[in-house]
Design an enzyme around this catalytic site. Structure first.
Site, PDB file in Angstrom:
ATOM      1  N   CYS A   1      49.466 -60.486  45.339  1.00 59.69           N
ATOM      2  CA  CYS A   1      50.338 -59.980  44.284  1.00 59.69           C
ATOM      3  C   CYS A   1      50.964 -58.705  44.838  1.00 59.69           C
ATOM      4  O   CYS A   1      50.249 -57.778  45.230  1.00 59.69           O
ATOM      5  CB  CYS A   1      49.512 -59.676  43.035  1.00 59.69           C
ATOM      6  SG  CYS A   1      50.411 -58.622  41.883  1.00 59.69           S
TER       7      CYS A   1
ATOM      8  N   LYS B   1      17.255 -80.787  55.895  1.00 55.93           N
ATOM      9  CA  LYS B   1      17.938 -79.533  55.565  1.00 55.93           C
ATOM     10  C   LYS B   1      16.918 -78.460  55.261  1.00 55.93           C
ATOM     11  O   LYS B   1      16.000 -78.676  54.481  1.00 55.93           O
ATOM     12  CB  LYS B   1      18.821 -79.732  54.330  1.00 55.93           C
ATOM     13  CG  LYS B   1      19.990 -80.658  54.556  1.00 55.93           C
ATOM     14  CD  LYS B   1      21.192 -79.948  55.083  1.00 55.93           C
ATOM     15  CE  LYS B   1      21.961 -79.270  53.966  1.00 55.93           C
ATOM     16  NZ  LYS B   1      23.212 -78.692  54.441  1.00 55.93           N
TER      17      LYS B   1
ATOM     18  N   CYS C   1      49.645 -59.642  36.215  1.00 56.12           N
ATOM     19  CA  CYS C   1      50.896 -58.948  35.867  1.00 56.12           C
ATOM     20  C   CYS C   1      52.122 -59.851  35.893  1.00 56.12           C
ATOM     21  O   CYS C   1      53.220 -59.413  35.570  1.00 56.12           O
ATOM     22  CB  CYS C   1      51.109 -57.765  36.807  1.00 56.12           C
ATOM     23  SG  CYS C   1      51.489 -58.268  38.491  1.00 56.12           S
TER      24      CYS C   1
ATOM     25  N   TYR D   1      27.478 -83.668  70.391  1.00 57.13           N
ATOM     26  CA  TYR D   1      26.261 -84.432  70.107  1.00 57.13           C
ATOM     27  C   TYR D   1      26.452 -85.941  69.942  1.00 57.13           C
ATOM     28  O   TYR D   1      25.484 -86.661  69.771  1.00 57.13           O
ATOM     29  CB  TYR D   1      25.535 -83.876  68.877  1.00 57.13           C
ATOM     30  CG  TYR D   1      26.445 -83.561  67.699  1.00 57.13           C
ATOM     31  CD1 TYR D   1      26.991 -84.577  66.944  1.00 57.13           C
ATOM     32  CD2 TYR D   1      26.734 -82.250  67.367  1.00 57.13           C
ATOM     33  CE1 TYR D   1      27.810 -84.294  65.876  1.00 57.13           C
ATOM     34  CE2 TYR D   1      27.550 -81.955  66.287  1.00 57.13           C
ATOM     35  CZ  TYR D   1      28.094 -82.983  65.551  1.00 57.13           C
ATOM     36  OH  TYR D   1      28.910 -82.696  64.502  1.00 57.13           O
TER      37      TYR D   1
ATOM     38  N   LYS E   1      20.691 -78.931  63.720  1.00 50.63           N
ATOM     39  CA  LYS E   1      21.915 -79.164  62.939  1.00 50.63           C
ATOM     40  C   LYS E   1      22.685 -77.842  62.921  1.00 50.63           C
ATOM     41  O   LYS E   1      22.318 -76.901  62.214  1.00 50.63           O
ATOM     42  CB  LYS E   1      21.549 -79.610  61.518  1.00 50.63           C
ATOM     43  CG  LYS E   1      22.745 -80.048  60.712  1.00 50.63           C
ATOM     44  CD  LYS E   1      22.273 -80.732  59.439  1.00 50.63           C
ATOM     45  CE  LYS E   1      23.418 -81.183  58.568  1.00 50.63           C
ATOM     46  NZ  LYS E   1      24.380 -80.162  58.238  1.00 50.63           N
TER      47      LYS E   1
ATOM     48  N   SER F   1      29.303 -88.234  57.424  1.00 50.77           N
ATOM     49  CA  SER F   1      28.393 -87.115  57.243  1.00 50.77           C
ATOM     50  C   SER F   1      26.957 -87.626  57.441  1.00 50.77           C
ATOM     51  O   SER F   1      26.760 -88.719  57.975  1.00 50.77           O
ATOM     52  CB  SER F   1      28.615 -86.569  55.849  1.00 50.77           C
ATOM     53  OG  SER F   1      27.944 -85.369  55.703  1.00 50.77           O
ATOM     54  N   LEU F   2      25.968 -86.861  56.988  1.00 50.83           N
ATOM     55  CA  LEU F   2      24.578 -87.279  57.194  1.00 50.83           C
ATOM     56  C   LEU F   2      23.840 -87.362  55.868  1.00 50.83           C
ATOM     57  O   LEU F   2      24.092 -86.566  54.960  1.00 50.83           O
ATOM     58  CB  LEU F   2      23.859 -86.266  58.089  1.00 50.83           C
ATOM     59  CG  LEU F   2      24.236 -86.260  59.566  1.00 50.83           C
ATOM     60  CD1 LEU F   2      23.729 -84.995  60.240  1.00 50.83           C
ATOM     61  CD2 LEU F   2      23.686 -87.490  60.271  1.00 50.83           C
TER      62      LEU F   2
ATOM     63  N   CYS G   1      51.253 -64.000  39.460  1.00 53.35           N
ATOM     64  CA  CYS G   1      49.994 -63.263  39.321  1.00 53.35           C
ATOM     65  C   CYS G   1      49.444 -63.412  37.899  1.00 53.35           C
ATOM     66  O   CYS G   1      50.169 -63.165  36.930  1.00 53.35           O
ATOM     67  CB  CYS G   1      50.244 -61.791  39.632  1.00 53.35           C
ATOM     68  SG  CYS G   1      48.799 -60.771  39.294  1.00 53.35           S
TER      69      CYS G   1
ATOM     70  N   GLU H   1      17.563 -83.165  66.924  1.00 52.93           N
ATOM     71  CA  GLU H   1      18.540 -82.154  67.361  1.00 52.93           C
ATOM     72  C   GLU H   1      18.685 -81.073  66.305  1.00 52.93           C
ATOM     73  O   GLU H   1      18.456 -81.329  65.124  1.00 52.93           O
ATOM     74  CB  GLU H   1      19.928 -82.798  67.553  1.00 52.93           C
ATOM     75  CG  GLU H   1      19.970 -83.810  68.656  1.00 52.93           C
ATOM     76  CD  GLU H   1      21.313 -84.557  68.688  1.00 52.93           C
ATOM     77  OE1 GLU H   1      22.226 -84.230  67.899  1.00 52.93           O
ATOM     78  OE2 GLU H   1      21.425 -85.477  69.507  1.00 52.93           O
TER      79      GLU H   1
ATOM     80  N   ASP I   1      25.251 -75.074  62.208  1.00 54.42           N
ATOM     81  CA  ASP I   1      26.008 -74.762  60.994  1.00 54.42           C
ATOM     82  C   ASP I   1      27.393 -74.264  61.391  1.00 54.42           C
ATOM     83  O   ASP I   1      27.644 -73.063  61.493  1.00 54.42           O
ATOM     84  CB  ASP I   1      25.255 -73.675  60.208  1.00 54.42           C
ATOM     85  CG  ASP I   1      25.818 -73.539  58.812  1.00 54.42           C
ATOM     86  OD1 ASP I   1      26.652 -74.378  58.422  1.00 54.42           O
ATOM     87  OD2 ASP I   1      25.426 -72.596  58.109  1.00 54.42           O
TER      88      ASP I   1
ATOM     89  N   CYS J   1      49.713 -53.460  39.371  1.00 53.89           N
ATOM     90  CA  CYS J   1      49.116 -54.615  38.695  1.00 53.89           C
ATOM     91  C   CYS J   1      47.744 -54.197  38.145  1.00 53.89           C
ATOM     92  O   CYS J   1      46.915 -53.664  38.897  1.00 53.89           O
ATOM     93  CB  CYS J   1      48.984 -55.736  39.710  1.00 53.89           C
ATOM     94  SG  CYS J   1      47.919 -57.071  39.197  1.00 53.89           S
TER      95      CYS J   1
HETATM   96  S1  IVH Z   1      25.429 -86.295  63.898  1.00 51.00           S
HETATM   97  C1  IVH Z   1      27.603 -90.072  62.662  1.00 51.00           C
HETATM   98  N1  IVH Z   1      24.327 -84.171  64.986  1.00 51.00           N
HETATM   99  O1  IVH Z   1      26.343 -81.895  60.180  1.00 51.00           O
HETATM  100  C2  IVH Z   1      27.091 -88.823  63.264  1.00 51.00           C
HETATM  101  N2  IVH Z   1      25.787 -83.841  63.140  1.00 51.00           N
HETATM  102  O2  IVH Z   1      26.022 -82.518  57.281  1.00 51.00           O
HETATM  103  C3  IVH Z   1      26.868 -87.785  62.255  1.00 51.00           C
HETATM  104  N3  IVH Z   1      26.129 -81.499  62.520  1.00 51.00           N
HETATM  105  O3  IVH Z   1      29.232 -83.829  59.782  1.00 51.00           O
HETATM  106  C4  IVH Z   1      26.747 -86.437  62.779  1.00 51.00           C
HETATM  107  N4  IVH Z   1      24.824 -80.615  64.078  1.00 51.00           N
HETATM  108  O4  IVH Z   1      29.355 -81.826  61.387  1.00 51.00           O
HETATM  109  C5  IVH Z   1      25.153 -84.636  64.025  1.00 51.00           C
HETATM  110  N5  IVH Z   1      23.297 -82.391  66.058  1.00 51.00           N
HETATM  111  C6  IVH Z   1      24.122 -82.836  65.117  1.00 51.00           C
HETATM  112  C7  IVH Z   1      24.780 -81.977  64.225  1.00 51.00           C
HETATM  113  C8  IVH Z   1      25.608 -82.526  63.239  1.00 51.00           C
HETATM  114  C9  IVH Z   1      25.636 -80.358  63.062  1.00 51.00           C
HETATM  115  C10 IVH Z   1      27.040 -81.543  61.357  1.00 51.00           C
HETATM  116  C11 IVH Z   1      28.163 -82.535  61.491  1.00 51.00           C
HETATM  117  C12 IVH Z   1      28.014 -83.427  60.286  1.00 51.00           C
HETATM  118  C13 IVH Z   1      27.255 -82.558  59.336  1.00 51.00           C
HETATM  119  C14 IVH Z   1      26.547 -83.364  58.275  1.00 51.00           C
END
Ligand code: IVH
Length: 695
Positions: free
Chosen positions: A431, A322, A418, A214, A112, A80-81, A415, A110, A114, A436
């Site tokens: 259910c 974020k 019920c 990415y 991120k 993750s990040l 359930c 880049e 969602d 119920c």
């Molecule tokens: S790089 C080791 N780049 O965000 C590389 N992640 O909260 C790590 N995500 O798990 C990921 N856009 O699913 C990267 N341009 C982007 C992204 C990205 C969305 C997601 C990805 C990651 C999550 C972390």
């Protein structure tokens, strides 16, 4: 040419056309020509399945076979990040990284996305597996569903082994189109997540998911030395790369040069422009066609990435900025189970109270067992909770496992209201007992709710009071019960009773489409009800008659209604309990016929079928133009077919225009259209003139 050669040639050509359309956004051939090639390939493959290629472009429509998503081990760590919450924190991190690397670095910025994290594994150039992140080591194989995404290459131009990370997402506009079909799904991300895990890939194919890639992981010795080069190579291999990319280097000129050389779209900047850039992307966030929840900053130099390394959770060479999506950390004290009005079971996390987005959160939805399994959530775990576009908070991620030895939570088989044995239907447990108590409460509260009959004084608490005092058992009882008998019950005054009575009386004036939406029929929310009514079902009798005849076509004739929705509605309308409810509501005097709204417009487009292409000066979004058509009795459709009578053409209209010309569809320009609807410039100026005279 023999059949095998022809299949090969057609496959190659269609792969290229699909790539051009879904990755580059261009249409080198008309829809008609494309369809002809596609149909020929389907025919040849049916006759000679032995020649069908594993990367055949016909294999994106999905299959009806169910899949149970086997668990597979990742061959790359799927991390993750780390997170930062301000532009300053990102700049700080960049500075610290340069100190640590003892030299100048360049950084990629880049969006991120969602969506749902996905790893695409290619073996000898063929898509071998698409795997969810899972716990970072083991994920689920969801290849059949990912194949339906047209921008995912099924074969690469080189026979290499490669892993590619990307984010699968659903464009906002497509979510808007589909959300009536999935009323319980709150946002594009959840619909994308559900689609990725659909058991039948033919159903996944109905949701137009897309992907941005990415990161790429080549075999040793073949890996690029720089992130810009990774993206460039991925692009050349046919992957879809987000053009909203920025490279930050020591000078703007250098950054631009590197992007140009790599053949990538994007902006080149120097470091001092970072703050400004982040402000700009934050501002354009709402107008993007997809959802992003932050920005990702990555060190470009691969040698530095290697030197920085990883923690258990994230790489040290990247950071996510974020956006202020309200998020909090807390502990799961318990999991309880709710029963909805349709009998659907929803597990709910009972949390240690935590402040989130201006309120205190004690409960968060866990959606269903599958979601719990995906999170691997157990009682006692520490989790992050988020509020996305919707108001109901959801558990997002398990941050820390409990130390009490609790295993992943499993919903009990009966359930909680019920005691009936629960049944699995699709992704959810239900259910089956319609009496119920929780279902009864839910059904009546739904009917009286703000978005349905809007009986303000009869909210869930009042419904509970009425049910507990045996005054109502089902919706129609609201119209026959004796509210006066509540007199003497603690907390119920004269005023409350009068309020109940007037709410019931007022509800008799609600228009038919509201009554229809309040019945709780599947697929028929407030928008769905309006679509049915506008599509010709302007009375309850018309609906009941069509259902009795099993007349699926009567429903699917309406462009927004698919076969599956039609079947669900028909079945619900034939259900004896629903029929009895409807008849009792009719007897109570509810509006069962839609009284047409006064429409001052002349119905000049009556019986015409309009389609629209290109962009417009006066109609942005262009659906506004179609609203004008509908107001004047015309029907709007999304593609040009034999039934289309008119095509409204704006700037940049492409294949639809060619198709329309071939089919002899009347082509109308924006100017002509304005004139038809009486909004052309001359008329506008006339209006201003006459106003001038008046004042
Ligand atoms: S790089 C080791 N780049 O965000 C590389 N992640 O909260 C790590 N995500 O798990 C990921 N856009 O699913 C990267 N341009 C982007 C992204 C990205 C969305 C997601 C990805 C990651 C999550 C972390």
């Amino acid at each position: 040419m023999d059949v095998k050669e022809r299949i090969d040639r057609l496959s190659e050509e269609l792969i290229e056309l699909q790539r051009a359309y879904y990755v580059d956004g261009s249409s080198p051939k008309s829809d008609l020509e494309y369809d002809a090639l596609f149909d020929e390939l389907v025919r040849l493959e049916t006759e000679h399945p032995e020649y069908m290629r594993p990367d055949s472009p016909t294999q994106r429509v999905g299959s009806d076979l169910t899949s149970d998503f086997p668990e597979v081990e990742h061959s790359i760590p799927v991390l993750s990040l780390d997170k930062a919450y301000s532009a300053e924190a990102v700049l700080d991190w960049m500075n610290r990284s340069e100190v640590k690397a003892e030299g100048k670095l360049s950084f990629a910025e880049e969006e991120k996305i969602d969506g749902i994290s996905m790893v695409l594994y290619y073996e000898d150039g063929l898509l071998a597996r698409a795997v969810t992140r899972g716990n970072g080591h083991i994920g689920n194989d969801v290849t059949a569903n990912i194949r339906t995404i047209h921008s995912v290459p099924l074969r690469l131009p080189e026979p290499i082994n490669l892993a590619v990370r990307g984010e699968v997402y659903l464009p906002k506009a497509d979510f808007e189109k589909l959300k009536d079909r999935y009323p319980q799904i709150a946002n594009p991300r959840n619909l994308a997540a559900g689609t990725v895990r659909r058991q039948k890939s033919s159903e996944a194919a109905e949701v137009p998911l897309d992907i941005f890639c990415y990161e790429g992981f080549w075999e040793e010795g073949a890996a690029p030395s720089d992130h810009i080069e990774i993206l460039s190579r991925l692009k050349k291999l046919g992957f879809r790369i987000n053009p909203h990319l920025a490279l930050f280097a020591s000078s703007e000129a250098e950054a631009r040069k590197r992007l140009d050389e790599a053949g990538l779209e994007g902006e080149g900047h120097s470091f001092d422009q970072l703050g400004e850039y982040l402000e700009k992307v934050t501002a354009r966030r709402a107008s993007l066609p997809y959802e992003i929840d932050g920005m990702v900053t990555k060190v470009c130099e691969m040698s530095v990435r290697e030197a920085f390394g990883y923690t258990e959770h994230h790489p040290r060479w990247a950071i996510a900025y974020k956006f202020e999506s309200p998020q909090a950390e807390t502990k799961v004290l318990d999991v309880t189970v709710q029963v909805g009005r349709t009998g659907r079971i929803t597990p709910v996390a009972e949390l240690k109270a935590v402040a989130l987005g201006g309120s205190t959160v004690k409960r968060a939805t866990l959606h269903n067992q599958e979601y719990i399994n995906t999170l691997e959530l157990a009682i006692g775990d520490t989790v992050s909770v988020v509020k996305r576009g919707d108001v109901i908070p959801a558990v997002e991620e398990v941050l820390e496992k409990n130390e009490d030895g609790n295993a992943t939570y499993v919903i009990p088989p009966t359930c909680p209201s019920c005691g009936s044995l629960l049944e699995q239907r699709g992704a959810h447990l239900f259910c089956p007992n319609r009496s119920c108590p929780d279902q009864v409460l839910g059904r009546i509260s739904f009917y009286t709710g703000r978005d349905q009959m809007d009986m303000e004084s009869i909210g869930p608490k009042a419904v509970q009071l009425l049910v507990e005092n045996k005054l109502v058992e089902d919706v129609p009882d609201l119209y026959t019960c004796n509210f006066d008998s509540l007199q003497g019950i603690k907390g119920v005054g004269e005023k409350t009773i009068e309020q109940f009575k007037s709410a019931v009386k007022e509800s008799l004036n609600r228009p038919f489409h509201t009554v229809l939406a309040s019945l709780g029929l599947p697929e028929v929310g407030s928008k769905g009800a309006e679509i049915l009514v506008r599509g010709g079902f302007d009375s309850m009798d018309k609906l009941l008659e069509a259902a009795e005849r099993n007349d699926i076509e009567a429903f699917t004739r309406i462009p927004q209604v698919g076969e599956q929705s039609a079947l669900l509605i028909i079945n619900a309308l034939k259900d004896p309990i629903m029929l009895e409810r409807i008849e009792r509501l009719r007897a109570a005097g509810l509006q069962f016929v839609e009284v047409r709204e006064e429409n001052s417009e002349k119905q000049i487009f009556q019986d015409q079928v309009w389609c629209v292409t290109g962009s417009f000066e006066n109609f942005n979004p262009r659906s506004l133009a179609m609203k004008e058509v509908e107001k004047r009795g015309g029907r709007s459709v999304s593609s040009v077919t034999g039934k289309t009578t008119h095509l409204l053409v704006g700037r940049g209209g492409g294949s639809k225009r060619t198709q329309a010309e071939k089919l002899g569809v009347t082509i109308v320009t924006e100017r002509e259209f304005l004139s038809l609807i009486g909004q052309n410039d001359e008329e506008k100026s006339e209006k201003t003139d006459s106003q001038g005279e008046l004042f």
